[in-house]
Design a protein around this motif. Structure first.
Motif, PDB file in Angstrom:
ATOM      1  N   ALA A   1      63.504  64.646  27.158  1.00 53.79           N
ATOM      2  CA  ALA A   1      63.064  63.265  26.983  1.00 53.79           C
ATOM      3  C   ALA A   1      62.860  62.601  28.339  1.00 53.79           C
ATOM      4  O   ALA A   1      63.695  62.722  29.222  1.00 53.79           O
ATOM      5  N   ASN A   2      61.737  61.914  28.468  1.00 58.61           N
ATOM      6  CA  ASN A   2      61.467  61.093  29.644  1.00 58.61           C
ATOM      7  C   ASN A   2      61.481  59.645  29.191  1.00 58.61           C
ATOM      8  O   ASN A   2      60.657  59.246  28.365  1.00 58.61           O
ATOM      9  N   HIS A   3      62.416  58.874  29.725  1.00 57.61           N
ATOM     10  CA  HIS A   3      62.553  57.464  29.371  1.00 57.61           C
ATOM     11  C   HIS A   3      61.695  56.666  30.350  1.00 57.61           C
ATOM     12  O   HIS A   3      61.959  56.649  31.554  1.00 57.61           O
ATOM     13  N   LEU A   4      60.668  56.022  29.837  1.00 60.26           N
ATOM     14  CA  LEU A   4      59.652  55.400  30.677  1.00 60.26           C
ATOM     15  C   LEU A   4      59.811  53.899  30.858  1.00 60.26           C
ATOM     16  O   LEU A   4      59.386  53.354  31.871  1.00 60.26           O
ATOM     17  N   ARG A   5      60.397  53.234  29.885  1.00 59.64           N
ATOM     18  CA  ARG A   5      60.501  51.774  29.926  1.00 59.64           C
ATOM     19  C   ARG A   5      61.738  51.361  29.152  1.00 59.64           C
ATOM     20  O   ARG A   5      62.047  51.941  28.119  1.00 59.64           O
ATOM     21  N   GLY A   6      62.409  50.358  29.641  1.00 55.17           N
ATOM     22  CA  GLY A   6      63.572  49.829  28.940  1.00 55.17           C
ATOM     23  C   GLY A   6      63.162  48.910  27.807  1.00 55.17           C
ATOM     24  O   GLY A   6      62.059  48.375  27.781  1.00 55.17           O
ATOM     25  N   LYS A   7      64.066  48.741  26.866  1.00 56.99           N
ATOM     26  CA  LYS A   7      63.833  47.837  25.742  1.00 56.99           C
ATOM     27  C   LYS A   7      65.171  47.235  25.368  1.00 56.99           C
ATOM     28  O   LYS A   7      66.163  47.946  25.224  1.00 56.99           O
ATOM     29  N   GLN A   8      65.214  45.898  25.231  1.00 55.31           N
ATOM     30  CA  GLN A   8      66.481  45.221  24.959  1.00 55.31           C
ATOM     31  C   GLN A   8      66.643  44.771  23.514  1.00 55.31           C
ATOM     32  O   GLN A   8      67.768  44.622  23.039  1.00 55.31           O
ATOM     33  N   ALA A   9      65.552  44.529  22.819  1.00 54.14           N
ATOM     34  CA  ALA A   9      65.622  44.063  21.434  1.00 54.14           C
ATOM     35  C   ALA A   9      64.320  44.401  20.730  1.00 54.14           C
ATOM     36  O   ALA A   9      63.349  44.808  21.351  1.00 54.14           O
ATOM     37  N   GLY A  10      64.305  44.219  19.427  1.00 55.60           N
ATOM     38  CA  GLY A  10      63.108  44.501  18.639  1.00 55.60           C
ATOM     39  C   GLY A  10      63.218  45.864  17.990  1.00 55.60           C
ATOM     40  O   GLY A  10      64.291  46.288  17.586  1.00 55.60           O
TER      41      GLY A  10
ATOM     42  N   ILE B   1      57.604  57.664  21.558  1.00 58.79           N
ATOM     43  CA  ILE B   1      58.322  56.463  21.116  1.00 58.79           C
ATOM     44  C   ILE B   1      57.713  55.276  21.835  1.00 58.79           C
ATOM     45  O   ILE B   1      57.621  55.264  23.064  1.00 58.79           O
ATOM     46  N   GLU B   2      57.273  54.284  21.047  1.00 59.13           N
ATOM     47  CA  GLU B   2      56.586  53.113  21.593  1.00 59.13           C
ATOM     48  C   GLU B   2      57.239  51.838  21.101  1.00 59.13           C
ATOM     49  O   GLU B   2      57.949  51.838  20.091  1.00 59.13           O
ATOM     50  N   ASP B   3      56.947  50.728  21.798  1.00 58.39           N
ATOM     51  CA  ASP B   3      57.415  49.428  21.322  1.00 58.39           C
ATOM     52  C   ASP B   3      56.371  48.837  20.373  1.00 58.39           C
ATOM     53  O   ASP B   3      55.377  49.483  20.038  1.00 58.39           O
ATOM     54  N   GLU B   4      56.597  47.607  19.948  1.00 57.28           N
ATOM     55  CA  GLU B   4      55.708  46.954  18.984  1.00 57.28           C
ATOM     56  C   GLU B   4      54.302  46.727  19.536  1.00 57.28           C
ATOM     57  O   GLU B   4      53.356  46.546  18.787  1.00 57.28           O
ATOM     58  N   GLU B   5      54.165  46.734  20.851  1.00 56.74           N
ATOM     59  CA  GLU B   5      52.858  46.524  21.488  1.00 56.74           C
ATOM     60  C   GLU B   5      52.234  47.846  21.931  1.00 56.74           C
ATOM     61  O   GLU B   5      51.332  47.866  22.753  1.00 56.74           O
ATOM     62  N   TYR B   6      52.724  48.955  21.396  1.00 54.11           N
ATOM     63  CA  TYR B   6      52.223  50.310  21.654  1.00 54.11           C
ATOM     64  C   TYR B   6      52.412  50.760  23.099  1.00 54.11           C
ATOM     65  O   TYR B   6      51.737  51.667  23.558  1.00 54.11           O
ATOM     66  N   ARG B   7      53.366  50.155  23.808  1.00 56.27           N
ATOM     67  CA  ARG B   7      53.677  50.604  25.165  1.00 56.27           C
ATOM     68  C   ARG B   7      54.672  51.749  25.070  1.00 56.27           C
ATOM     69  O   ARG B   7      55.627  51.681  24.288  1.00 56.27           O
ATOM     70  N   PRO B   8      54.487  52.801  25.869  1.00 54.39           N
ATOM     71  CA  PRO B   8      55.401  53.945  25.783  1.00 54.39           C
ATOM     72  C   PRO B   8      56.807  53.594  26.281  1.00 54.39           C
ATOM     73  O   PRO B   8      56.969  52.990  27.336  1.00 54.39           O
TER      74      PRO B   8
ATOM     75  N   GLY C   1      72.846  46.680  27.827  1.00 54.54           N
ATOM     76  CA  GLY C   1      71.904  45.908  27.033  1.00 54.54           C
ATOM     77  C   GLY C   1      70.544  46.531  26.778  1.00 54.54           C
ATOM     78  O   GLY C   1      69.687  45.895  26.178  1.00 54.54           O
ATOM     79  N   ARG C   2      70.326  47.744  27.207  1.00 56.92           N
ATOM     80  CA  ARG C   2      69.031  48.394  26.989  1.00 56.92           C
ATOM     81  C   ARG C   2      69.157  49.516  25.963  1.00 56.92           C
ATOM     82  O   ARG C   2      70.252  50.034  25.727  1.00 56.92           O
ATOM     83  N   LEU C   3      68.020  49.901  25.399  1.00 52.53           N
ATOM     84  CA  LEU C   3      67.993  51.021  24.461  1.00 52.53           C
ATOM     85  C   LEU C   3      68.649  52.240  25.120  1.00 52.53           C
ATOM     86  O   LEU C   3      68.295  52.623  26.227  1.00 52.53           O
ATOM     87  N   HIS C   4      69.600  52.809  24.445  1.00 55.92           N
ATOM     88  CA  HIS C   4      70.338  53.972  24.941  1.00 55.92           C
ATOM     89  C   HIS C   4      69.432  55.204  24.876  1.00 55.92           C
ATOM     90  O   HIS C   4      68.788  55.457  23.856  1.00 55.92           O
ATOM     91  N   GLY C   5      69.400  55.966  25.960  1.00 54.47           N
ATOM     92  CA  GLY C   5      68.607  57.190  25.976  1.00 54.47           C
ATOM     93  C   GLY C   5      69.039  58.158  24.892  1.00 54.47           C
ATOM     94  O   GLY C   5      68.222  58.876  24.316  1.00 54.47           O
ATOM     95  N   GLY C   6      70.321  58.185  24.605  1.00 54.99           N
ATOM     96  CA  GLY C   6      70.827  59.042  23.538  1.00 54.99           C
ATOM     97  C   GLY C   6      70.285  58.638  22.175  1.00 54.99           C
ATOM     98  O   GLY C   6      70.014  59.486  21.329  1.00 54.99           O
ATOM     99  N   ALA C   7      70.105  57.335  21.953  1.00 52.26           N
ATOM    100  CA  ALA C   7      69.533  56.866  20.681  1.00 52.26           C
ATOM    101  C   ALA C   7      68.082  57.328  20.566  1.00 52.26           C
ATOM    102  O   ALA C   7      67.636  57.716  19.484  1.00 52.26           O
TER     103      ALA C   7
END
Length: 170
Positions: free
Chosen positions: A106-115, A137-144, A68-74
């Motif tokens: 790539a360093n994956h710092l935070r998970g993301k499930q939607a958006g 790569i950031e989310d909508e709230e500019y978090r890495p 359910g989280r953003l795939h690192g490959g994506a």
């Protein structure tokens, strides 16, 4: 002898220099990406500045891993897509040379499930034979979400098959 901290300050940054050698706008970039993996994953180029390129990607069934989280490959595909397109925009003559990825980190710092996530590519090095891009790569709230580095080799084309149509689109 005492140290004067004012003398150790870096000079004020100069205004961003335009790095693009290809005349292109977002619609031309979208046309180049049409039918590629970026279209399959819903990657959209959303902004081009004097020294950066920005793209977005939805976090949905196409880009999530089974848990359910953003795939690192994506995230890596997004990095490769935006960095490769940025390098293409920096080529002297795309009919004669090409930019091909040779290394990604790539360093994956935070998970993301939607958006959605937003990637920004900025050059670290634009040489004659290699380009190196920093991709945030950031989310909508500019978090890495992910920080990446992409290295591309600039090679001489051995064939111009298909490139004539691409170059005429821009």
């Amino acid at each position: 002898m005492t140290r004067n901290d004012a003398t150790c300050l870096s000079p004020a940054p100069s205004p961003p220099e335009r790095i693009w050698k290809q005349d292109s706008d977002l619609s031309a970039i979208a046309a180049l990406a049409y039918g590629s993996m970026s279209a399959h994953l819903g990657i959209r180029f959303i902004e081009i500045g004097p020294n950066f390129l920005r793209a977005s990607m939805q976090v949905d069934h196409r880009t999530r891993q089974p848990f359910g989280r953003l795939h690192g490959g994506a995230s890596c595909v997004l990095t490769e897509e935006i960095g490769s397109m940025a390098s293409w925009l920096c080529l002297e003559d795309p009919a004669v040379e090409a930019a091909v990825g040779i290394q990604i980190s790539a360093n994956h710092l935070r998970g993301k499930q939607a958006g959605q996530v937003i990637a920004t590519a900025r050059p670290l090095h634009l040489g004659r034979s290699t380009h190196v891009w920093d991709v945030q790569i950031e989310d909508e709230e500019y978090r890495p979400i992910c920080i990446s580095r992409l290295t591309l080799a600039i090679i001489r084309r051995t064939s111009t098959e298909g490139i004539t149509e691409i170059c005429s689109q821009t």
